[in-house]
Design a protein around this motif. Structure first.
Motif, PDB file in Angstrom:
ATOM      1  N   LEU A 136      -6.433  -2.662 -11.883  1.00 26.79           N
ATOM      2  CA  LEU A 136      -5.434  -2.035 -11.027  1.00 26.79           C
ATOM      3  C   LEU A 136      -4.615  -1.044 -11.847  1.00 26.79           C
ATOM      4  O   LEU A 136      -4.307  -1.303 -13.016  1.00 26.79           O
ATOM      5  CB  LEU A 136      -4.477  -3.081 -10.451  1.00 26.79           C
ATOM      6  CG  LEU A 136      -5.074  -4.215  -9.616  1.00 26.79           C
ATOM      7  CD1 LEU A 136      -3.980  -5.218  -9.248  1.00 26.79           C
ATOM      8  CD2 LEU A 136      -5.758  -3.677  -8.373  1.00 26.79           C
ATOM      9  N   LEU A 137      -4.278   0.079 -11.231  1.00 21.94           N
ATOM     10  CA  LEU A 137      -3.360   1.044 -11.830  1.00 21.94           C
ATOM     11  C   LEU A 137      -2.086   1.034 -11.002  1.00 21.94           C
ATOM     12  O   LEU A 137      -2.131   1.118  -9.765  1.00 21.94           O
ATOM     13  CB  LEU A 137      -3.980   2.447 -11.823  1.00 21.94           C
ATOM     14  CG  LEU A 137      -3.226   3.507 -12.632  1.00 21.94           C
ATOM     15  CD1 LEU A 137      -3.409   3.255 -14.129  1.00 21.94           C
ATOM     16  CD2 LEU A 137      -3.729   4.917 -12.289  1.00 21.94           C
ATOM     17  N   VAL A 138      -0.944   0.897 -11.687  1.00 23.27           N
ATOM     18  CA  VAL A 138       0.351   0.868 -11.002  1.00 23.27           C
ATOM     19  C   VAL A 138       1.294   1.846 -11.693  1.00 23.27           C
ATOM     20  O   VAL A 138       0.975   2.405 -12.746  1.00 23.27           O
ATOM     21  CB  VAL A 138       0.962  -0.560 -11.013  1.00 23.27           C
ATOM     22  CG1 VAL A 138       0.044  -1.523 -10.269  1.00 23.27           C
ATOM     23  CG2 VAL A 138       1.212  -1.046 -12.446  1.00 23.27           C
ATOM     24  N   LYS A 155       0.676  -2.146  -0.623  1.00 24.61           N
ATOM     25  CA  LYS A 155      -0.313  -1.143  -0.237  1.00 24.61           C
ATOM     26  C   LYS A 155      -1.261  -0.859  -1.402  1.00 24.61           C
ATOM     27  O   LYS A 155      -0.832  -0.389  -2.460  1.00 24.61           O
ATOM     28  CB  LYS A 155       0.382   0.134   0.225  1.00 24.61           C
ATOM     29  CG  LYS A 155       1.153  -0.049   1.533  1.00 24.61           C
ATOM     30  CD  LYS A 155       1.827   1.235   1.975  1.00 24.61           C
ATOM     31  CE  LYS A 155       2.566   1.015   3.294  1.00 24.61           C
ATOM     32  NZ  LYS A 155       3.271   2.242   3.742  1.00 24.61           N
ATOM     33  N   LEU A 156      -2.531  -1.146  -1.184  1.00 19.93           N
ATOM     34  CA  LEU A 156      -3.571  -0.948  -2.189  1.00 19.93           C
ATOM     35  C   LEU A 156      -4.417   0.259  -1.799  1.00 19.93           C
ATOM     36  O   LEU A 156      -4.893   0.358  -0.665  1.00 19.93           O
ATOM     37  CB  LEU A 156      -4.455  -2.194  -2.273  1.00 19.93           C
ATOM     38  CG  LEU A 156      -5.713  -2.093  -3.142  1.00 19.93           C
ATOM     39  CD1 LEU A 156      -5.326  -1.908  -4.615  1.00 19.93           C
ATOM     40  CD2 LEU A 156      -6.580  -3.341  -2.965  1.00 19.93           C
ATOM     41  N   GLN A 179      -5.358   1.023   1.874  1.00 22.33           N
ATOM     42  CA  GLN A 179      -5.344   2.440   2.246  1.00 22.33           C
ATOM     43  C   GLN A 179      -6.572   3.096   1.602  1.00 22.33           C
ATOM     44  O   GLN A 179      -6.701   3.097   0.380  1.00 22.33           O
ATOM     45  CB  GLN A 179      -4.073   3.118   1.717  1.00 22.33           C
ATOM     46  CG  GLN A 179      -2.785   2.374   2.004  1.00 22.33           C
ATOM     47  CD  GLN A 179      -2.311   2.597   3.418  1.00 22.33           C
ATOM     48  OE1 GLN A 179      -2.213   3.724   3.881  1.00 22.33           O
ATOM     49  NE2 GLN A 179      -2.013   1.506   4.113  1.00 22.33           N
ATOM     50  N   GLU A 180      -7.450   3.642   2.430  1.00 18.62           N
ATOM     51  CA  GLU A 180      -8.641   4.316   1.911  1.00 18.62           C
ATOM     52  C   GLU A 180      -8.481   5.830   2.071  1.00 18.62           C
ATOM     53  O   GLU A 180      -8.318   6.326   3.189  1.00 18.62           O
ATOM     54  CB  GLU A 180      -9.892   3.826   2.633  1.00 18.62           C
ATOM     55  CG  GLU A 180     -10.239   2.385   2.321  1.00 18.62           C
ATOM     56  CD  GLU A 180     -11.563   1.951   2.924  1.00 18.62           C
ATOM     57  OE1 GLU A 180     -12.508   1.705   2.159  1.00 18.62           O
ATOM     58  OE2 GLU A 180     -11.650   1.870   4.162  1.00 18.62           O
ATOM     59  N   VAL A 196       1.930   4.296  -1.887  1.00 12.58           N
ATOM     60  CA  VAL A 196       1.056   3.155  -2.160  1.00 12.58           C
ATOM     61  C   VAL A 196       1.555   2.476  -3.432  1.00 12.58           C
ATOM     62  O   VAL A 196       2.299   3.078  -4.220  1.00 12.58           O
ATOM     63  CB  VAL A 196      -0.438   3.556  -2.308  1.00 12.58           C
ATOM     64  CG1 VAL A 196      -0.959   4.199  -1.037  1.00 12.58           C
ATOM     65  CG2 VAL A 196      -0.653   4.457  -3.515  1.00 12.58           C
ATOM     66  N   ASP A 197       1.134   1.218  -3.628  1.00 14.21           N
ATOM     67  CA  ASP A 197       1.650   0.435  -4.758  1.00 14.21           C
ATOM     68  C   ASP A 197       0.657   0.271  -5.901  1.00 14.21           C
ATOM     69  O   ASP A 197       1.059  -0.026  -7.031  1.00 14.21           O
ATOM     70  CB  ASP A 197       2.073  -0.956  -4.271  1.00 14.21           C
ATOM     71  CG  ASP A 197       3.160  -0.886  -3.219  1.00 14.21           C
ATOM     72  OD1 ASP A 197       4.248  -0.375  -3.541  1.00 14.21           O
ATOM     73  OD2 ASP A 197       2.916  -1.322  -2.075  1.00 14.21           O
TER      74      ASP A 197
END
Length: 284
Positions: A136-138, A155-156, A179-180, A196-197
């Motif tokens: 994951l990147l945040v 939100k991914l 979210q795509e 988005v998160d």
């Protein structure tokens, strides 16, 4: 007059003979060159890479190629006898990689190409040369996401049709708001403006984006290992000779330090904690 005609005829005959000899020599040279292009003479090698993945395979606006895959491809090509100016890079989008190899459009594919049984039914691989993991990147200042389960109610983002995102939502965070978007760049924009998160895909791809000059300091990898992705070099099925040579080149790249240098150059600015160079398991 007769002598003149005879002399002229003789001259024509000689000229024709010389022309024929010259043409014959030229044809021989052409045939030699043509045969050489087929493998004897190393004029160029065509290698498939990604053109749109920073840190791995990126074609820059000035027509240059950068990234870890590019560095690996260049090193391997040199070990096969090709200098950088003898390499032709060809775009290898994910869905076309097997076709490019099978049709002979490329000799090798070095394009974040994960080794799996489905692909091995169509092509052979050398390597692997990198072990990546889904991550994951945040945002750099986000301390609320330290594991996949923390994505519940958040939100991914990932690209449309991504198996990575579905994997997280189905198995780890069923309440994540997926979210795509069409591309990773759109996800990064959303991550930066807080629409988005988190963004998910292979850590090597995420690190490549985070390491770009325009993104330095903005994002961080969480450091999860949600899957194992062994990147290999794709080549024509049954070409064991080439497979053996490429494997030897990869071993040499690790042994002489060039592999570590390439990792640090392309991923280091993102704080990417890479795995050691994987053991080569494909072929001999």
């Amino acid at each position: 007059m007769k002598i003149s005609k005879a002399a002229a005829a003789a001259a024509v005959a000689v000229a024709l003979a010389l022309t024929a000899t010259a043409c014959g020599g030229s044809d021989k040279d052409s045939a030699s060159d043509a045969g050489a292009s087929g493998g004897a003479k190393k004029d160029k090698i065509v290698i498939g890479i990604k053109f749109d993945q920073p840190g791995l395979g990126l074609k820059t606006p000035d027509g240059k190629y950068t990234g870890f895959d590019v560095d690996v491809a260049t090193y391997v090509a040199k070990e096969l006898g090709y200098q950088p100016d003898q390499i032709e890079f060809k775009q290898a989008v994910s869905a076309e990689r097997e076709n490019l190899i099978s049709n002979g459009d490329v000799k090798l594919v070095v394009a974040s190409y994960s080794i799996n049984d489905k692909r091995k039914a169509k092509v052979d691989f050398a390597g692997p040369y990198l072990l990546a993991h889904q991550d994951l990147l945040v945002r750099a200042d986000d301390t609320s996401i330290t594991k996949a389960e923390d994505l519940n109610k958040k939100k991914l983002c990932s690209v449309t049709g991504s198996t990575s995102a579905q994997n997280v939502k189905t198995k780890l965070a069923p309440e994540a708001d997926l979210q795509e978007l069409p591309g990773y760049s759109e996800c990064l924009t959303g991550l930066e403006n807080k629409s988005v998160d988190a963004l998910t895909t292979d850590d090597s791809i995420l690190a490549g984006y985070a390491a770009q000059d325009k993104n330095k300091g903005k994002f961080k990898l969480v450091g999860l290992k949600l899957s194992d992705e062994k990147y290999g070099i794709g080549l024509k099925k049954g070409d064991t000779e080439l497979q053996t040579k490429v494997n030897a080149a990869l071993r040499k790249m690790v042994a002489d330090g060039a592999w570590d240098a390439a990792v640090q150059k392309n991923f280091g600015p993102a704080g990417y904690k890479n795995e050691p160079a994987p053991q080569i398991t494909e072929g001999s």
